[in-house]
Each structure stands twice: as C-alpha cells, then as structure tokens.
Design a protein around this motif. Structure first.
Motif, PDB file in Angstrom:
ATOM      1  N   GLU A 276       0.832  -1.205   0.000  1.00  0.00           N
ATOM      2  CA  GLU A 276       0.000   0.000   0.000  1.00  0.00           C
ATOM      3  C   GLU A 276       0.871   1.262   0.000  1.00  0.00           C
ATOM      4  OE1 GLU A 276      -2.918   0.013   3.094  1.00  0.00           O
ATOM      5  OE2 GLU A 276      -3.771  -1.899   2.449  1.00  0.00           O
TER       6      GLU A 276
ATOM      7  N   ASN B 287       3.903   1.401  -1.175  1.00  0.00           N
ATOM      8  CA  ASN B 287       4.519   1.443  -2.501  1.00  0.00           C
ATOM      9  C   ASN B 287       3.576   2.065  -3.521  1.00  0.00           C
ATOM     10  OD1 ASN B 287       6.942   0.251  -1.714  1.00  0.00           O
ATOM     11  ND2 ASN B 287       6.201  -1.808  -2.129  1.00  0.00           N
ATOM     12  N   ILE B 288       2.322   1.659  -3.468  1.00  0.00           N
ATOM     13  CA  ILE B 288       1.330   2.195  -4.404  1.00  0.00           C
ATOM     14  C   ILE B 288       1.162   3.688  -4.185  1.00  0.00           C
ATOM     15  CG2 ILE B 288      -1.116   2.171  -5.035  1.00  0.00           C
ATOM     16  CD1 ILE B 288      -1.024  -0.886  -4.521  1.00  0.00           C
ATOM     17  N   ALA B 289       1.093   4.124  -2.937  1.00  0.00           N
ATOM     18  CA  ALA B 289       0.948   5.553  -2.636  1.00  0.00           C
ATOM     19  C   ALA B 289       2.159   6.336  -3.155  1.00  0.00           C
ATOM     20  CB  ALA B 289       0.772   5.764  -1.135  1.00  0.00           C
TER      21      ALA B 289
ATOM     22  N   ILE C  86       4.170   5.480  -5.644  1.00  0.00           N
ATOM     23  CA  ILE C  86       4.112   5.495  -7.106  1.00  0.00           C
ATOM     24  C   ILE C  86       3.071   6.497  -7.593  1.00  0.00           C
ATOM     25  CG2 ILE C  86       3.492   4.113  -9.140  1.00  0.00           C
ATOM     26  CD1 ILE C  86       4.753   1.697  -7.599  1.00  0.00           C
ATOM     27  N   LYS C  87       1.935   6.587  -6.909  1.00  0.00           N
ATOM     28  CA  LYS C  87       0.897   7.559  -7.292  1.00  0.00           C
ATOM     29  C   LYS C  87       1.405   8.988  -7.163  1.00  0.00           C
ATOM     30  CE  LYS C  87      -3.306   4.934  -6.398  1.00  0.00           C
ATOM     31  NZ  LYS C  87      -4.517   4.828  -5.566  1.00  0.00           N
ATOM     32  N   ARG C  88       2.134   9.279  -6.076  1.00  0.00           N
ATOM     33  CA  ARG C  88       2.693  10.630  -5.908  1.00  0.00           C
ATOM     34  C   ARG C  88       3.701  10.938  -7.010  1.00  0.00           C
ATOM     35  NH1 ARG C  88       2.717   9.078  -0.534  1.00  0.00           N
ATOM     36  NH2 ARG C  88       4.956   8.738  -0.524  1.00  0.00           N
ATOM     37  N   TYR C  89       4.536   9.971  -7.325  1.00  0.00           N
ATOM     38  CA  TYR C  89       5.514  10.152  -8.404  1.00  0.00           C
ATOM     39  C   TYR C  89       4.789  10.404  -9.727  1.00  0.00           C
ATOM     40  CZ  TYR C  89       9.100   9.108 -11.833  1.00  0.00           C
ATOM     41  OH  TYR C  89       9.942   9.174 -12.899  1.00  0.00           O
ATOM     42  N   TYR C  90       3.800   9.599 -10.023  1.00  0.00           N
ATOM     43  CA  TYR C  90       3.028   9.720 -11.258  1.00  0.00           C
ATOM     44  C   TYR C  90       2.356  11.092 -11.350  1.00  0.00           C
ATOM     45  CZ  TYR C  90      -0.515   8.645 -14.787  1.00  0.00           C
ATOM     46  OH  TYR C  90      -1.325   8.674 -15.885  1.00  0.00           O
ATOM     47  N   GLN C  91       1.776  11.546 -10.252  1.00  0.00           N
ATOM     48  CA  GLN C  91       1.119  12.856 -10.239  1.00  0.00           C
ATOM     49  C   GLN C  91       2.139  13.968 -10.495  1.00  0.00           C
ATOM     50  OE1 GLN C  91      -0.720  13.900  -6.517  1.00  0.00           O
ATOM     51  NE2 GLN C  91      -1.439  15.854  -7.262  1.00  0.00           N
ATOM     52  N   HIS C  92       3.260  13.914  -9.809  1.00  0.00           N
ATOM     53  CA  HIS C  92       4.285  14.948  -9.971  1.00  0.00           C
ATOM     54  C   HIS C  92       4.850  14.926 -11.394  1.00  0.00           C
ATOM     55  CE1 HIS C  92       7.319  17.812  -8.860  1.00  0.00           C
ATOM     56  NE2 HIS C  92       8.256  17.010  -9.361  1.00  0.00           N
TER      57      HIS C  92
END
Length: 63
Positions: A4, A6-8, A10-16
């Motif tokens: 969980e 890790n997913i969070a 990755i989501k922050r990286y993807y958003q940025h």
C-alpha cells in the motif's frame, strides 16, 4: 515498505511527473527550470555527484 505504501509512493511520483509534463507541453520553461533547481537544492552536494558534476547542464540546454 508495504505494498500500500509502494502504491501511494508510485501515485505521488506519477502525479508529480504529470505536472512536469504539463509544464513542458505548455512551453513553461521557467517553471520547469525552477523545479530542477529545487530538486538540485534538495539533493545539495549530492546533486553534482548524481549528475556527473554538471548539475545545471539540463537548465543551460533549455535556455
């Protein structure tokens, strides 16, 4: 790190990353340069080592 977390992360990286792409798509070079400078300041002395001694080579190329 749990999956969980890790997913969070990755989501922050993807958003940025998406925000940075938007800057480039809108030809906002100055904002992009400011982000690179902020990252370089955050890494401090390690920025030069990570970038082979030339921390602003990307910035100079963009100008």
């Amino acid at each position: 790190m749990s999956s969980e977390e890790n997913i969070a992360l990755i989501k922050r990286y993807y958003q940025h990353f998406g925000e940075v792409i938007k800057l480039l798509e809108h030809n906002n070079k100055q904002a992009f340069i400011e982000i690179l400078q902020k990252v370089a300041r955050w890494f401090g002395i390690y920025a030069q080592r990570l970038l082979g001694g030339e921390p602003y080579i990307i910035i100079v190329t963009l100008k």
